[in-house]
Design an enzyme around this catalytic site. Structure first.
Site, PDB file in Angstrom:
ATOM      1  N   LYS A  34      -5.230 -49.858 -66.135  1.00 20.58           N
ATOM      2  CA  LYS A  34      -4.941 -49.956 -64.706  1.00 20.58           C
ATOM      3  C   LYS A  34      -3.578 -50.616 -64.502  1.00 20.58           C
ATOM      4  O   LYS A  34      -3.003 -51.198 -65.429  1.00 20.58           O
ATOM      5  CB  LYS A  34      -6.030 -50.771 -64.006  1.00 20.58           C
ATOM      6  CG  LYS A  34      -6.115 -52.221 -64.475  1.00 20.58           C
ATOM      7  CD  LYS A  34      -7.206 -52.966 -63.740  1.00 20.58           C
ATOM      8  CE  LYS A  34      -7.271 -54.432 -64.211  1.00 20.58           C
ATOM      9  NZ  LYS A  34      -8.267 -55.213 -63.450  1.00 20.58           N
ATOM     10  N   ARG A 132     -17.598 -60.233 -56.236  1.00 22.22           N
ATOM     11  CA  ARG A 132     -16.593 -59.273 -55.767  1.00 22.22           C
ATOM     12  C   ARG A 132     -17.311 -57.934 -55.589  1.00 22.22           C
ATOM     13  O   ARG A 132     -18.153 -57.799 -54.721  1.00 22.22           O
ATOM     14  CB  ARG A 132     -15.428 -59.178 -56.762  1.00 22.22           C
ATOM     15  CG  ARG A 132     -14.658 -60.468 -56.942  1.00 22.22           C
ATOM     16  CD  ARG A 132     -13.355 -60.277 -57.701  1.00 22.22           C
ATOM     17  NE  ARG A 132     -13.468 -59.389 -58.859  1.00 22.22           N
ATOM     18  CZ  ARG A 132     -12.547 -59.275 -59.810  1.00 22.22           C
ATOM     19  NH1 ARG A 132     -11.437 -59.996 -59.738  1.00 22.22           N
ATOM     20  NH2 ARG A 132     -12.730 -58.450 -60.830  1.00 22.22           N
ATOM     21  N   TYR A 265      21.360 -70.628 -54.444  1.00 20.61           N
ATOM     22  CA  TYR A 265      21.119 -71.024 -53.061  1.00 20.61           C
ATOM     23  C   TYR A 265      20.773 -72.499 -52.960  1.00 20.61           C
ATOM     24  O   TYR A 265      20.093 -73.056 -53.819  1.00 20.61           O
ATOM     25  CB  TYR A 265      19.974 -70.194 -52.465  1.00 20.61           C
ATOM     26  CG  TYR A 265      20.293 -68.732 -52.322  1.00 20.61           C
ATOM     27  CD1 TYR A 265      21.294 -68.288 -51.470  1.00 20.61           C
ATOM     28  CD2 TYR A 265      19.582 -67.779 -53.048  1.00 20.61           C
ATOM     29  CE1 TYR A 265      21.569 -66.936 -51.327  1.00 20.61           C
ATOM     30  CE2 TYR A 265      19.849 -66.425 -52.915  1.00 20.61           C
ATOM     31  CZ  TYR A 265      20.845 -66.008 -52.055  1.00 20.61           C
ATOM     32  OH  TYR A 265      21.122 -64.669 -51.932  1.00 20.61           O
ATOM     33  N   MET A 313      16.677 -62.409 -55.672  1.00 16.50           N
ATOM     34  CA  MET A 313      15.956 -61.150 -55.776  1.00 16.50           C
ATOM     35  C   MET A 313      16.414 -60.328 -56.974  1.00 16.50           C
ATOM     36  O   MET A 313      15.594 -59.692 -57.656  1.00 16.50           O
ATOM     37  CB  MET A 313      16.135 -60.327 -54.497  1.00 16.50           C
ATOM     38  CG  MET A 313      15.359 -59.017 -54.501  1.00 16.50           C
ATOM     39  SD  MET A 313      15.608 -58.040 -53.003  1.00 16.50           S
ATOM     40  CE  MET A 313      14.786 -59.072 -51.782  1.00 16.50           C
TER      41      MET A 313
END
Length: 379
Positions: A34, A132, A265, A313
């Site tokens: 998966k 679940r 940053y 990013m």
């Protein structure tokens, strides 16, 4: 290296892990592919695993199952998470086993089977404590009762009964035994209703390796397939697993800066001494999560060096110190331990980020090219 970064996937390691686990568990194995094979590439991983002896493939969605079938992979496949309005006709026509956890889903699957005129093959999931998916309490007898009715009518074939464990990756967990007992009771109820499943399975990677009572007919192998220690160690542990993915890139800019230079940053980091900064063209869009800031390291120039400042990013900065770094130098973000055990591993990245290796592997973004080693030998 043509891309800004690449994930090198060693298919020989995948095959080796299948053989290693099979030698331990003594049952059939389901290779869980998966999420695009945990980020490794579902199709090449599936082929490698099947050639090494895996009997089954496991996926979460109809789209994943049908993608495997579209490449000519015909191995038994279980798809286990669906909306009740999914197109079950496609799965039935493709010969995919459908995981069923509610009567709502079962009715929808049978309706699709009736429209096709062929029975659907299903595997019924019991909730034994994970809370679940799966049927629990009174829902389980109702589900197996309906399944038996439909089986008698020819609408379905109930091939399997299965469940999923909560904390098998915690050695000595007191919850494991009671959960196995609940599963055995669910199996008893299913058989009392007249079902006779060919396939009974409960174990994930951790349980398969360490809890023989959970093995039954089949073990579902997820993270261990990719060479990650399911017990959270920083290497493949004592099981002899081989990490399959190496995430690497190269330096795209270098600058020598004085003490007091802000980086990225904020700045979130200021150099404490003259140093060399190396820019890498990978960021959080590529899987270098910001949650690892202040702890993450990479392998550069034969040494571990820290990522400093905020991860952006598309890029991040490494403090290379006084290493003689040049544009184009190779960098390993994570990979298998070498003899000196110095390269960062995916387990370490998970620890730095406060998560599990699964999230790190599946977070490696689509911009990162996949290079499958030994792919020609596996096709």
């Amino acid at each position: 290296m043509s891309a800004l970064g690449e994930a090198v996937v060693d298919l020989d390691a995948i095959a080796s892990n299948v053989r290693t686990i099979a030698s331990v568990v003594g049952t059939e194995l389901m290779a869980v592919v998966k999420a695009d094979g945990f980020g490794h590439g579902a199709v090449p991983v599936a082929r490698a695993a099947l050639r090494a002896g895996a009997a089954w493939l496991g996926v979460t969605s109809a789209s994943e199952a049908l993608a495997l079938r579209s490449t000519g992979i015909t191995a038994p496949t279980l798809s286990w998470l669906h909306r009740p309005d999914d197109d079950f006709e496609q799965l039935i026509a493709a010969g995919v086993d459908i995981g069923v956890s509610t009567t709502t889903h079962l009715h929808a699957v049978v309706d699709a089977a009736h429209r096709l005129g062929v029975p659907a093959t299903v595997q019924l999931k019991a909730d034994t404590g994970l809370s679940r998916n799966g049927a629990a309490g009174d829902d389980w007898p109702e589900l197996v009762g309906w399944a038996r009715k439909y089986e008698v009518q020819g609408g379905v074939r109930v091939r399997g009964v299965w469940s999923h464990l909560t904390d098998a990756d915690v050695p000595g967990s007191p919850g494991l035994g009671p959960q196995v007992t609940r599963f055995e009771e669910a199996l008893r109820v299913a058989r009392s209703a007249g079902l006779d499943p060919d396939l009974v399975h409960l174990a994930n990677s951790a349980a398969a390796l360490a809890a023989p009572r959970t093995r039954f007919d089949l073990c579902r192998i997820g993270v261990a397939l990719y060479g990650v220690d399911p017990f959270g160690g920083t290497g493949p542990g004592e099981a002899g697993l081989r990490a399959a993915m190496t995430l690497r890139t190269s330096v795209v800019n270098v600058k020598r800066v004085p003490a007091g230079t802000g980086v990225s940053y904020g700045p979130g980091y200021v150099t404490g001494a003259p140093t060399t900064l190396a820019l890498l063209p990978l960021g959080y869009a590529d899987g270098l999560t910001r949650a690892a800031e202040g702890r993450a390291e990479v392998w550069l120039g034969g040494r571990r060096r820290p990522i400093v400042g905020r991860i952006a990013m598309d890029q991040c900065v490494v403090d290379a110190g006084d290493l003689p770094v040049a544009i184009g130098d190779r960098v390993v973000v994570f990979g298998p331990h070498r003899d000196d055990r110095a390269q960062p591993t995916v387990a370490e990245w998970a620890r730095w980020a406060g998560t599990n290796p699964h999230e790190i592997l599946t977070g490696v973004g689509a911009r990162v090219a996949r290079d499958h080693l030994h792919e020609r030998a596996e096709t």
